[in-house]
Scaffold this active site. Structure first.
Site, short mmCIF file in Angstrom:
data_model
loop_
_atom_site.label_atom_id
_atom_site.label_comp_id
_atom_site.label_asym_id
_atom_site.label_seq_id
_atom_site.Cartn_x
_atom_site.Cartn_y
_atom_site.Cartn_z
N CYS A 161 0.82 -1.23 0.00
CA CYS A 161 0.00 0.00 0.00
C CYS A 161 0.84 1.27 0.00
O CYS A 161 0.32 2.35 -0.27
CB CYS A 161 -0.92 0.02 1.21
SG CYS A 161 -2.04 -1.36 1.26
N HIS A 201 -3.60 6.91 3.64
CA HIS A 201 -3.98 5.63 3.05
C HIS A 201 -5.43 5.30 3.45
O HIS A 201 -5.82 5.52 4.59
CB HIS A 201 -3.03 4.53 3.52
CG HIS A 201 -3.37 3.20 2.95
ND1 HIS A 201 -3.67 3.04 1.62
CD2 HIS A 201 -3.50 1.97 3.51
CE1 HIS A 201 -3.95 1.77 1.39
NE2 HIS A 201 -3.86 1.10 2.53
N ASN A 254 -10.25 -0.33 0.39
CA ASN A 254 -8.80 -0.20 0.35
C ASN A 254 -8.30 -0.69 -1.01
O ASN A 254 -8.42 -1.87 -1.31
CB ASN A 254 -8.21 -1.03 1.51
CG ASN A 254 -6.70 -0.98 1.56
OD1 ASN A 254 -6.04 -0.43 0.66
ND2 ASN A 254 -6.14 -1.58 2.60
N1 ACO Z 1 -18.05 -9.51 9.45
C1 ACO Z 1 -18.42 -9.87 10.68
N2 ACO Z 1 -17.55 -10.23 11.63
C2 ACO Z 1 -16.24 -10.19 11.33
C3 ACO Z 1 -15.80 -9.81 10.06
C4 ACO Z 1 -16.76 -9.46 9.10
N3 ACO Z 1 -16.42 -9.07 7.87
N4 ACO Z 1 -14.44 -9.86 10.05
C5 ACO Z 1 -14.06 -10.26 11.26
N5 ACO Z 1 -15.15 -10.45 12.03
C6 ACO Z 1 -15.21 -10.90 13.42
C7 ACO Z 1 -13.91 -11.55 13.86
O1 ACO Z 1 -13.90 -12.90 13.48
C8 ACO Z 1 -13.97 -11.37 15.36
O2 ACO Z 1 -14.78 -12.38 15.88
P1 ACO Z 1 -14.31 -13.22 17.16
O3 ACO Z 1 -14.12 -12.19 18.25
O4 ACO Z 1 -15.46 -14.15 17.38
O5 ACO Z 1 -13.05 -13.88 16.74
C9 ACO Z 1 -14.74 -10.06 15.53
O6 ACO Z 1 -15.34 -9.78 14.27
C10 ACO Z 1 -13.86 -8.89 15.93
O7 ACO Z 1 -12.73 -8.86 15.12
P2 ACO Z 1 -11.63 -7.79 15.42
O8 ACO Z 1 -10.37 -8.26 14.75
O9 ACO Z 1 -11.60 -7.45 16.86
O10 ACO Z 1 -12.20 -6.53 14.66
P3 ACO Z 1 -11.53 -5.12 14.58
O11 ACO Z 1 -12.33 -4.13 15.31
O12 ACO Z 1 -10.04 -5.17 14.88
O13 ACO Z 1 -11.66 -4.81 13.01
C11 ACO Z 1 -10.38 -4.85 10.99
C12 ACO Z 1 -11.05 -5.67 12.08
C13 ACO Z 1 -11.42 -4.03 10.28
C14 ACO Z 1 -9.69 -5.78 10.00
C15 ACO Z 1 -9.34 -3.90 11.65
O14 ACO Z 1 -8.53 -4.62 12.54
C16 ACO Z 1 -8.48 -3.19 10.65
O15 ACO Z 1 -8.94 -2.35 9.88
N6 ACO Z 1 -7.17 -3.46 10.65
C17 ACO Z 1 -6.26 -2.83 9.72
C18 ACO Z 1 -6.40 -3.46 8.39
C19 ACO Z 1 -5.62 -2.76 7.34
O16 ACO Z 1 -5.35 -1.59 7.41
N7 ACO Z 1 -5.27 -3.54 6.34
C20 ACO Z 1 -4.71 -3.08 5.16
C21 ACO Z 1 -3.29 -2.67 5.30
S1 ACO Z 1 -2.74 -2.06 3.81
C22 ACO Z 1 -2.05 -3.28 2.77
O17 ACO Z 1 -0.84 -3.36 2.69
C23 ACO Z 1 -2.95 -4.21 1.99
#
Ligand code: ACO
Length: 328
Positions: free
Chosen positions: A115, A255, A285
């Site tokens: 990214c 980003h 993203n």
């Molecule tokens: N729908 C419903 N539930 C979901 C989903 C979904 N799409 N995805 C995950 N969950 C569940 C998980 O399984 C978890 O359940 P569990 O507690 O029973 O295991 C629960 O939701 C909570 O998950 P968390 O990981 O606590 O959710 P969080 O608030 O951290 O949000 C997210 C997750 C959106 C991925 C966040 O952590 C995030 O944005 N992280 C950064 C990601 C990012 O920036 N990535 C790209 C980087 S750039 C690149 O180089 C590609």
């Protein structure tokens, strides 16, 4: 040795027509519109057609940037494409773009920094212009992430989209252009965000095909934490180098991964959210394309005026991160 400034003299972007909404994702995996919006801010993303490759998206963005700058393809000296979804391992996606836009004289290559790729490429281009080695450089961030998303993994498939953005760089007398850039990398976090297979280390074979090794794997929580820290650090470093305060910035283009990451940065920089350009609700993203698409949106909607200072900050797999302070 000359030290010419490099300015962004034109921008362009392209996103595919097909929209994939959160409601449609509810039919693919166990998720909900409410979960996706509250955890990420994303409402919909664009998906390229089966016949559209990354270089097709990139070429459209490049043509728009050339038109915006009033520059012909024959004037382009160099094309740099930042992508994690190249058309092929080789030739580079930049070579395909060259043919598609008719930039016959250009030297072409790709940059791999996930990214962060667009800002890495921008800094490479700036240095070529600063040294006087090249005059006109197209920098493109382009991705067809829909081909590397595991559409059965709800942790990742709701986050990503396809698209491309481009910036044309030249020396513009009287403008300081890209004033400062800070880039960082930390390979010890390689495992929190990666595509583990499909290349030489873990080739996809008939035996392991079911494991989908050639799709995105992510530790969301760790990525989130690192993203906030790294983007703040990059932003602060370039502001310090310029002797400026965050409050002097006209616009920040971060980003576009998750609106909560952007809100956390805004809070720590003590800036209102309306100073940040956020379009992830429409595109998700798009990795290396995200800041490039947002930059074009800021340019075309008149959010930036000549002489304004804008900050671009990015973060991605590697880990990689970067910040660029630009006098528009
Ligand atoms: N729908 C419903 N539930 C979901 C989903 C979904 N799409 N995805 C995950 N969950 C569940 C998980 O399984 C978890 O359940 P569990 O507690 O029973 O295991 C629960 O939701 C909570 O998950 P968390 O990981 O606590 O959710 P969080 O608030 O951290 O949000 C997210 C997750 C959106 C991925 C966040 O952590 C995030 O944005 N992280 C950064 C990601 C990012 O920036 N990535 C790209 C980087 S750039 C690149 O180089 C590609």
């Amino acid at each position: 040795m000359s030290n010419l400034s490099a300015s962004i003299v034109g921008t362009g972007s392209y996103v595919p027509e097909t929209i994939l909404t959160n409601a449609e994702l509810e039919r693919l995996v166990e998720t909900s519109d409410e979960w996706i919006i509250s955890r990420t801010g994303i409402r919909e993303r664009r998906i390229a057609s089966a016949t559209q490759s990354t270089s097709d998206l990139a070429a459209e963005a490049a043509k728009a940037a050339l038109q915006n700058a009033g520059v012909t393809p024959e004037e382009v000296d160099m094309i740099i494409v930042a992508t994690v979804t190249p058309d092929m391992f080789f030739p580079s996606t930049a070579c395909f773009v060259q043919t598609k836009i008719g930039a016959k004289r250009a030297v072409c290559f790709d940059v791999s920094a996930a990214c962060s790729g667009f800002l890495y490429a921008l800094e490479i281009a700036r240095q070529f212009i600063a040294s006087g080695a090249q005059k006109t450089i197209l920098v493109i961030g382009a991705e067809k992430l829909s081909t590397i998303v595991n559409w059965t993994d709800r942790n990742t498939c709701v986050l990503f989209g396809d698209g491309a953005g481009a910036a044309l760089l030249q020396h513009r007398p009287g403008s300081r252009g890209i004033r400062h850039t800070h880039m960082g990398s930390d390979g010890k976090f390689a495992d929190i965000l990666q595509i583990p297979g499909g290349a030489c280390l873990n080739p996809v074979t008939a035996e392991n095909a079911g494991e989908r090794l050639n799709t995105i794997r992510m530790n969301g929580k760790e990525t989130y934490k690192q993203a906030v820290t790294a983007m703040l650090d990059a932003g602060n470093r370039v502001l310090e180098a310029a002797g400026m305060n965050a409050s002097e910035l006209a616009c920040i283009i971060p980003h576009q991964a998750n609106v909560r990451i952007i809100e956390a940065i805004a809070e720590r920089m003590k800036l209102p959210m309306d100073r940040f350009l956020v379009n992830l609700e429409r595109f998700g993203n798009t990795s290396a394309a995200a800041v490039a698409i947002a930059l074009d949106e800021a340019n075309r909607t008149g959010r930036m005026h000549r002489g304004d200072h804008i900050l671009l900050v990015v973060f991605g797999g590697g880990l990689t991160w970067a910040g660029s302070l630009i006098e528009w």
